[in-house]
Design a protein around this motif. Structure first.
Motif, PDB file in Angstrom:
ATOM      1  N   PRO A 199       0.832  -1.217   0.000  1.00 42.96           N
ATOM      2  CA  PRO A 199       0.000   0.000   0.000  1.00 42.96           C
ATOM      3  C   PRO A 199       0.860   1.258   0.000  1.00 42.96           C
ATOM      4  CG  PRO A 199      -0.835  -1.593   1.575  1.00 42.96           C
ATOM      5  CD  PRO A 199       0.467  -2.130   1.107  1.00 42.96           C
ATOM      6  N   PRO A 200       0.425   2.315  -0.677  1.00 42.93           N
ATOM      7  CA  PRO A 200       1.235   3.543  -0.793  1.00 42.93           C
ATOM      8  C   PRO A 200       1.677   4.125   0.544  1.00 42.93           C
ATOM      9  CG  PRO A 200      -0.607   3.608  -2.326  1.00 42.93           C
ATOM     10  CD  PRO A 200      -0.820   2.392  -1.473  1.00 42.93           C
ATOM     11  N   LEU A 201       0.772   4.168   1.540  1.00 38.61           N
ATOM     12  CA  LEU A 201       1.138   4.754   2.822  1.00 38.61           C
ATOM     13  C   LEU A 201       2.238   3.955   3.490  1.00 38.61           C
ATOM     14  CD1 LEU A 201       0.735   6.834   5.037  1.00 38.61           C
ATOM     15  CD2 LEU A 201      -1.110   5.409   5.969  1.00 38.61           C
ATOM     16  N   LEU A 202       2.107   2.627   3.481  1.00 43.82           N
ATOM     17  CA  LEU A 202       3.129   1.777   4.089  1.00 43.82           C
ATOM     18  C   LEU A 202       4.447   1.894   3.324  1.00 43.82           C
ATOM     19  CD1 LEU A 202       3.972  -0.300   6.170  1.00 43.82           C
ATOM     20  CD2 LEU A 202       3.050  -2.104   4.669  1.00 43.82           C
ATOM     21  N   ALA A 203       4.364   1.976   2.002  1.00 47.15           N
ATOM     22  CA  ALA A 203       5.577   2.127   1.182  1.00 47.15           C
ATOM     23  C   ALA A 203       6.279   3.437   1.523  1.00 47.15           C
ATOM     24  CB  ALA A 203       5.222   2.078  -0.298  1.00 47.15           C
ATOM     25  N   ASP A 204       5.494   4.462   1.765  1.00 52.14           N
ATOM     26  CA  ASP A 204       6.071   5.766   2.097  1.00 52.14           C
ATOM     27  C   ASP A 204       6.753   5.715   3.458  1.00 52.14           C
ATOM     28  OD1 ASP A 204       6.395   8.519   1.239  1.00 52.14           O
ATOM     29  OD2 ASP A 204       5.107   9.054   2.916  1.00 52.14           O
ATOM     30  N   ILE A 205       6.097   5.069   4.433  1.00 50.23           N
ATOM     31  CA  ILE A 205       6.682   4.955   5.771  1.00 50.23           C
ATOM     32  C   ILE A 205       7.989   4.162   5.727  1.00 50.23           C
ATOM     33  CG2 ILE A 205       6.364   3.975   8.075  1.00 50.23           C
ATOM     34  CD1 ILE A 205       3.385   4.595   7.821  1.00 50.23           C
ATOM     35  N   LEU A 206       7.975   3.047   4.995  1.00 52.44           N
ATOM     36  CA  LEU A 206       9.179   2.208   4.893  1.00 52.44           C
ATOM     37  C   LEU A 206      10.317   2.954   4.208  1.00 52.44           C
ATOM     38  CD1 LEU A 206       7.568  -1.229   3.988  1.00 52.44           C
ATOM     39  CD2 LEU A 206       8.549  -0.527   6.185  1.00 52.44           C
ATOM     40  N   THR A 207       9.977   3.778   3.212  1.00 51.41           N
ATOM     41  CA  THR A 207      11.012   4.556   2.520  1.00 51.41           C
ATOM     42  C   THR A 207      11.623   5.584   3.452  1.00 51.41           C
ATOM     43  OG1 THR A 207       9.882   4.271   0.398  1.00 51.41           O
ATOM     44  CG2 THR A 207      11.475   6.070   0.563  1.00 51.41           C
ATOM     45  N   LYS A 208      10.763   6.282   4.206  1.00 55.05           N
ATOM     46  CA  LYS A 208      11.273   7.274   5.150  1.00 55.05           C
ATOM     47  C   LYS A 208      12.065   6.617   6.278  1.00 55.05           C
ATOM     48  CE  LYS A 208       9.273  10.675   2.995  1.00 55.05           C
ATOM     49  NZ  LYS A 208       8.588   9.913   1.956  1.00 55.05           N
ATOM     50  N   ALA A 209      11.788   5.340   6.524  1.00 55.98           N
ATOM     51  CA  ALA A 209      12.503   4.618   7.578  1.00 55.98           C
ATOM     52  C   ALA A 209      13.821   4.038   7.083  1.00 55.98           C
ATOM     53  CB  ALA A 209      11.622   3.498   8.138  1.00 55.98           C
ATOM     54  N   GLY A 210      14.183   4.318   5.830  1.00 59.24           N
ATOM     55  CA  GLY A 210      15.429   3.806   5.279  1.00 59.24           C
ATOM     56  C   GLY A 210      16.635   4.133   6.134  1.00 59.24           C
ATOM     57  N   PRO A 211      16.809   5.401   6.550  1.00 60.79           N
ATOM     58  CA  PRO A 211      17.945   5.706   7.427  1.00 60.79           C
ATOM     59  C   PRO A 211      17.909   4.930   8.740  1.00 60.79           C
ATOM     60  CG  PRO A 211      17.058   7.724   6.467  1.00 60.79           C
ATOM     61  CD  PRO A 211      16.106   6.609   6.107  1.00 60.79           C
ATOM     62  N   VAL A 212      16.709   4.671   9.262  1.00 59.95           N
ATOM     63  CA  VAL A 212      16.609   3.886  10.495  1.00 59.95           C
ATOM     64  C   VAL A 212      17.125   2.471  10.253  1.00 59.95           C
ATOM     65  CG1 VAL A 212      15.034   2.968  12.227  1.00 59.95           C
ATOM     66  CG2 VAL A 212      14.668   5.265  11.321  1.00 59.95           C
ATOM     67  N   ALA A 213      16.789   1.919   9.094  1.00 64.63           N
ATOM     68  CA  ALA A 213      17.273   0.571   8.764  1.00 64.63           C
ATOM     69  C   ALA A 213      18.799   0.554   8.687  1.00 64.63           C
ATOM     70  CB  ALA A 213      16.673   0.115   7.431  1.00 64.63           C
ATOM     71  N   ALA A 214      19.371   1.599   8.092  1.00 68.27           N
ATOM     72  CA  ALA A 214      20.838   1.680   8.022  1.00 68.27           C
ATOM     73  C   ALA A 214      21.437   1.797   9.414  1.00 68.27           C
ATOM     74  CB  ALA A 214      21.247   2.883   7.157  1.00 68.27           C
ATOM     75  N   VAL A 215      20.799   2.587  10.262  1.00 71.71           N
ATOM     76  CA  VAL A 215      21.270   2.752  11.643  1.00 71.71           C
ATOM     77  C   VAL A 215      21.230   1.418  12.382  1.00 71.71           C
ATOM     78  CG1 VAL A 215      20.655   3.741  13.887  1.00 71.71           C
ATOM     79  CG2 VAL A 215      20.728   5.199  11.859  1.00 71.71           C
ATOM     80  N   VAL A 216      20.112   0.713  12.269  1.00 69.62           N
ATOM     81  CA  VAL A 216      19.961  -0.570  12.977  1.00 69.62           C
ATOM     82  C   VAL A 216      20.983  -1.588  12.480  1.00 69.62           C
ATOM     83  CG1 VAL A 216      18.431  -2.535  13.359  1.00 69.62           C
ATOM     84  CG2 VAL A 216      17.524  -0.189  13.491  1.00 69.62           C
ATOM     85  N   ALA A 217      21.108  -1.702  11.157  1.00 70.90           N
ATOM     86  CA  ALA A 217      22.000  -2.717  10.588  1.00 70.90           C
ATOM     87  C   ALA A 217      23.451  -2.459  10.966  1.00 70.90           C
ATOM     88  CB  ALA A 217      21.837  -2.735   9.068  1.00 70.90           C
ATOM     89  N   THR A 218      23.905  -1.213  10.832  1.00 74.96           N
ATOM     90  CA  THR A 218      25.310  -0.935  11.129  1.00 74.96           C
ATOM     91  C   THR A 218      25.589  -0.978  12.627  1.00 74.96           C
ATOM     92  OG1 THR A 218      24.815   1.452  11.050  1.00 74.96           O
ATOM     93  CG2 THR A 218      25.669   0.442   9.045  1.00 74.96           C
ATOM     94  N   THR A 219      24.611  -0.567  13.435  1.00 75.87           N
ATOM     95  CA  THR A 219      24.800  -0.622  14.892  1.00 75.87           C
ATOM     96  C   THR A 219      24.934  -2.069  15.359  1.00 75.87           C
ATOM     97  OG1 THR A 219      23.530   1.425  15.198  1.00 75.87           O
ATOM     98  CG2 THR A 219      23.809  -0.001  17.120  1.00 75.87           C
ATOM     99  N   VAL A 220      24.043  -2.931  14.869  1.00 75.78           N
ATOM    100  CA  VAL A 220      24.104  -4.358  15.238  1.00 75.78           C
ATOM    101  C   VAL A 220      25.409  -4.974  14.759  1.00 75.78           C
ATOM    102  CG1 VAL A 220      23.063  -6.616  14.818  1.00 75.78           C
ATOM    103  CG2 VAL A 220      21.604  -4.636  15.313  1.00 75.78           C
ATOM    104  N   THR A 221      25.853  -4.594  13.570  1.00 74.95           N
ATOM    105  CA  THR A 221      27.110  -5.132  13.023  1.00 74.95           C
ATOM    106  C   THR A 221      28.300  -4.735  13.894  1.00 74.95           C
ATOM    107  OG1 THR A 221      26.245  -5.049  10.771  1.00 74.95           O
ATOM    108  CG2 THR A 221      28.634  -5.145  11.020  1.00 74.95           C
ATOM    109  N   VAL A 222      28.375  -3.455  14.247  1.00 72.89           N
ATOM    110  CA  VAL A 222      29.495  -2.993  15.078  1.00 72.89           C
ATOM    111  C   VAL A 222      29.470  -3.667  16.441  1.00 72.89           C
ATOM    112  CG1 VAL A 222      30.452  -0.968  16.264  1.00 72.89           C
ATOM    113  CG2 VAL A 222      29.699  -0.778  13.883  1.00 72.89           C
ATOM    114  N   TRP A 223      28.268  -3.795  17.009  1.00 70.56           N
ATOM    115  CA  TRP A 223      28.149  -4.440  18.322  1.00 70.56           C
ATOM    116  C   TRP A 223      28.465  -5.932  18.248  1.00 70.56           C
ATOM    117  CZ3 TRP A 223      24.117  -8.044  19.520  1.00 70.56           C
ATOM    118  CH2 TRP A 223      24.136  -8.495  20.849  1.00 70.56           C
ATOM    119  N   GLY A 224      27.900  -6.591  17.234  1.00 66.71           N
ATOM    120  CA  GLY A 224      28.049  -8.038  17.141  1.00 66.71           C
ATOM    121  C   GLY A 224      29.473  -8.493  16.866  1.00 66.71           C
ATOM    122  N   PHE A 225      30.209  -7.732  16.075  1.00 71.81           N
ATOM    123  CA  PHE A 225      31.572  -8.126  15.708  1.00 71.81           C
ATOM    124  C   PHE A 225      32.642  -7.363  16.497  1.00 71.81           C
ATOM    125  CE2 PHE A 225      29.039  -9.319  12.029  1.00 71.81           C
ATOM    126  CZ  PHE A 225      29.522 -10.599  11.743  1.00 71.81           C
ATOM    127  N   GLY A 226      32.202  -6.571  17.463  1.00 71.66           N
ATOM    128  CA  GLY A 226      33.180  -5.845  18.287  1.00 71.66           C
ATOM    129  C   GLY A 226      34.043  -4.900  17.474  1.00 71.66           C
TER     130      GLY A 226
END
Length: 578
Positions: free
Chosen positions: A211-238
Motif C-alpha cells: 500500500p502507498p502509505l506503508l511504502a512511504d513509511i518504509l522509505t522514510k525509515a530507510g535511514p533507520v534501517a541503516a542505523v539498525v544494521a550498522t549498529t548491530v554489526t558494530v556491536w556483534g563483531f566488536g
C-alpha cells in the motif's frame, strides 16, 4: 481576541481541531519522527555537538513554533546548512568537545532567536529580500559541497579538520595513513544503501503491491534501517575495538534546562554569525512554508513566522539545543504524510521525547560513518551546479553573484561567502540601476501606443524627442539621465521639445529632483521645452511639493498620446516651448 489570535495562531487552528485532523496529524508525526531520529543525531554531529543535542533541538522548538508559527506543515528543527554555520561560528570561539563549545552553541541560538523576534515585532521581514535567489542558490550549493566534504573524514575514519574546501581536502590527504578500512566499508555501504532507498525503494515496494502509505513509511525509515544494521554489526563483531568510531553513551533524559552564555565578549563574537544564521534560516523556512501553503490555498504571515522561528530558537537555547529553522526535507515529508495542522509537530516532539528517554541506549554502538552517510545523502540533493549554467544564459550579473558566492564560500568559509554574496548582489543592483533603460519612443501607426524606435516601425517628429524612463530615479542614476538628455538634444538642432514618459517611474528622490531641475533650466536656455507624461499620482504628489512643476519649461500631460497631439502641431509646439 482577533489580535491575540494574530500573535498566537494556535488559538485560530486549535478551535476548529477535530478527530480527522488528529488522525492525519498523528500519522504524519509517526513518519516524521522515524525520519528525524537518525537525522537529528547526524546534524548534531555536523554542528560539532553531542548527538543528543540534535534531539533536544527538535523537541521544545517544534512545540514553540506550533504555538506561534503560521504554517500548518513546516517542520522546525536542525537543518544541514544551519548546522554547518553553527560549527563554523562556534568553532571560532571555543574548542569542539568542550563545555564552552556547547555554551557557545546555546548562545548562538539565543542571539538568533532574539534577532528573529525583534525582526518580527518590528515587521522587518523584508530585510531577507537582500538575499537574492541566485545568492541563496549559490550559497546552498557551496554549503552542500562543504558539508559532504566535511563528512568524508567520518567515512574514512580519520581526524581531519578545516572549515574551507581547500583546508578540508588538504587535511584529509595529510591523514590518509590513518584510514580505517572497516569504517570505509561501513560508510560506503551505508551511503550506497541510502541513495538506493531514496530513489528506488518506494517504486520497488509499490511494484510488489505494498500500500502507498506503508511504502512511504518504509522509505522514510530507510535511514533507520541503516542505523539498525550498522549498529548491530558494530556491536556483534566488536568493531569498536578495531578502530571504528561510534556515538557512544548518549544521556537518557528529556531536554535539560540550560543557560546560554551572556558574557559581552561571547555575545560580541557571535552576533554577526547569529544575524547571518537568522536571515538564511528565515529565507529557507519562509520559502518552504509559502510553497506548501500555496498547495492548499493557505497563507502564511512572514512577520509572524519571524516570531515563531524566534521563539523556537529561544526554546532551543534553554533546552540544550542549537539554532534551528524550518527544514525542506522534513517539511515536505510532513506535508506529504497528510499533516493538517501544527499539532503534527507537537506529536513529533512527543515522539522524539520518548526516543530521548527510552531509545538512546540503543545507539551506543552506532558508527559515526552511518551518520555521515545520512548527512551526505541529504545534502547532495541541495547541490545544484546547473544554477551556474542557467544564470550565465539568462543574466551575466546574476551569474557573477552566484559564482562569487560559491567560490568565496568554498575557499573562505560560509560566513564570508554569504556576506560577499549579499554585497555582490547589492553592488550589482546598484550598478544596473545606475544605468537605467531609457528608450526613445514613437507612435505606432493607427494606434495610441508608443514603442521603442529601435525595435518597431513607428512615427516620429524630428522636433520632438520622447524618452521613456524605465526605472525609478534616485541618486545613483539621476546623473545618467541628465547626461543622456544633454547628449540627445545636442545631436539635432531641430529639436524643440523633450517629453519624459514617466509611466514606469515609481519614485523620484531629492537628488533626481535636482537633476530634473538642472535639465529644465538647461533646456530652457536652449529654447527647448521639457514636458512630462503619464506621471503616477504618488510621484506627482511629491513633485508638487517642490517648485519643479511651477518652474517647468513645458507641460505635464495625462498621456503620451496627448503630448504627441499637442506637440507635433507646429503652432502648439511653438507655444509649448515659449
Amino acid at each position: 481576541m482577533p489580535s491575540l489570535r494574530k500573535y498566537l495562531p494556535i488559538l485560530d487552528w486549535g478551535r476548529t481541531y477535530n478527530r480527522s485532523a488528529f488522525s492525519n496529524d498523528l500519522i504524519a508525526a509517526v513518519i516524521v519522527t522515524i525520519m528525524l531520529i537518525p537525522q537529528s543525531l547526524a546534524y548534531a554531529l555536523l554542528a560539532g555537538l553531542p548527538p543528543e543535542a540534535g534531539i533536544y533541538a527538535s523537541i521544545a522548538p517544534i512545540i514553540l513554533y506550533a504555538i506561534f508559527g503560521t504554517s500548518r506543515a513546516l517542520a522546525v528543527g536542525p537543518v544541514a546548512v544551519v548546522s554547518l554555520l553553527t560549527a563554523s561560528a562556534v568553532g571560532q570561539v571555543a574548542q569542539q568537545g568542550t563545555a564552552g563549545y556547547a555554551v557557545a552553541a546555546l548562545t548562538l541560538a539565543f542571539l538568533s532567536g532574539g534577532f528573529l523576534l525583534l525582526m518580527g515585532v518590528f515587521r522587518l521581514g523584508f530585510l531577507a529580500n537582500f538575499l537574492s535567489h541566485p545568492v541563496i542558490a549559490g550559497f546552498i550549493t557551496a554549503s552542500g559541497i562543504l558539508i559532504a566534504t566535511s563528512q568524508l573524514k567520518h567515512i574514512l575514519g580519520v581526524s581531519a579538520q578545516g572549515h574551507t574546501l581547500p583546508e578540508m581536502l588538504s587535511s584529509i590527504l595529510e591523514h590518509l595513513n590513518e584510514v580505517n578500512w572497516i569504517t570505509v566499508v561501513i560508510g560506503v555501504l551505508a551511503t550506497a544503501f541510502l541513495f538506493w532507498v531514496r530513489k528506488n525503494l518506494k517504486p520497488t515496494l509499490l511494484g510488489l503491491g505494498v500500500p502507498p502509505l506503508l511504502a512511504d513509511i518504509l522509505t522514510k525509515a530507510g535511514p533507520v534501517a541503516a542505523v539498525v544494521a550498522t549498529t548491530v554489526t558494530v556491536w556483534g563483531f566488536g568493531l569498536a575495538d578495531q578502530g571504528v568510531k561510534i556515538v557512544g553513551a548518549v544521556p537518557q533524559s528529556l531536554p535539560p534546562l540550560t543557560m546560554p552564555g551572556l558574557s559581552p565578549d561571547l555575545l560580541g563574537a557571535l552576533l554577526v554569525p547569529a544575524i547571518l544564521i537568522s536571515i538564511i534560516g528565515f529565507v529557507e523556512s519562509v520559502s518552504v512554508a509559502q510553497t506548501l501553503a500555496a498547495k492548499k490555498r493557505q497563507r502564511i504571515d512572514p512577520d509572524q513566522e519571524l516570531i515563531g522561528l524566534g521563539a523556537a530558537n529561544i526554546g532551543a537555547a534553554f533546552t540544550g539545543g542549537y539554532p534551528v529553522t524550518g527544514g525542506f526535507a522534513r517539511s515536505v515529508v510532513n506535508f506529504d504524510a497528510g499533516a493538517e495542522t501544527p499539532a503534527a509537530g507537537i506529536f513529533t516532539a512527543l515522539g522524539l521525547a520518548v526516543a530521548a528517554v527510552a531509545l538512546t541506549p540503543l545507539v551506543y554502538y552506532l558508527p559515526n560513518a552511518t551518520l555521515a552517510a545520512t548527512i551526505i545523502v541529504a545534502v547532495l540533493s541541495l547541490v545544484d551546479l546547473l544554477i551556474l549554467q542557467k544564470t550565465w544564459a539568462y543574466s551575466r550579473a546574476d551569474f557573477i553573484a552566484v559564482a562569487a558566492t560559491i567560490l568565496l564560500t568554498l575557499t573562505l568559509g560560509v560566513e564570508i561567502g554569504v556576506a560577499s554574496g549579499v554585497a555582490t548582489s547589492v553592488l550589482l543592483h546598484l550598478y544596473k540601476t545606475s544605468r537605467p533603460h531609457v528608450a526613445e519612443v514613437g507612435l505606432v501607426p493607427g494606434s495610441q501606443h508608443f514603442r521603442n524606435i529601435d525595435r518597431h516601425e513607428v512615427e516620429t517628429d524630428p522636433a520632438l524627442v520622447t524618452l521613456r524612463v524605465d526605472e525609478s530615479l534616485y541618486f545613483v542614476n539621476a546623473r545618467f539621465l541628465e547626461d543622456l538628455i544633454q547628449r540627445r538634444v545636442t545631436e539635432g538642432c531641430a529639436i524643440r521639445n523633450v517629453v519624459l514618459m514617466f509611466s514606469a517611474v515609481n519614485e523620484v528622490d531629492y537628488s533626481a529632483l535636482e537633476s530634473l531641475e538642472a535639465v529644465n533650466h538647461r533646456l530652457k536656455d536652449m529654447g527647448v521645452g521639457l514636458h512630462l507624461s503619464e506621471v503616477k499620482g504618488p510621484v506627482m504628489d511629491k513633485l508638487k511639493r517642490s517648485h519643479f512643476v511651477d518652474d517647468l519649461n513645458g507641460r505635464v500631460f495625462l498621456s503620451q498620446f496627448d503630448a504627441w497631439q499637442a506637440l507635433t502641431k507646429p503652432e502648439a509646439a511653438a507655444n509649448a516651448a515659449e
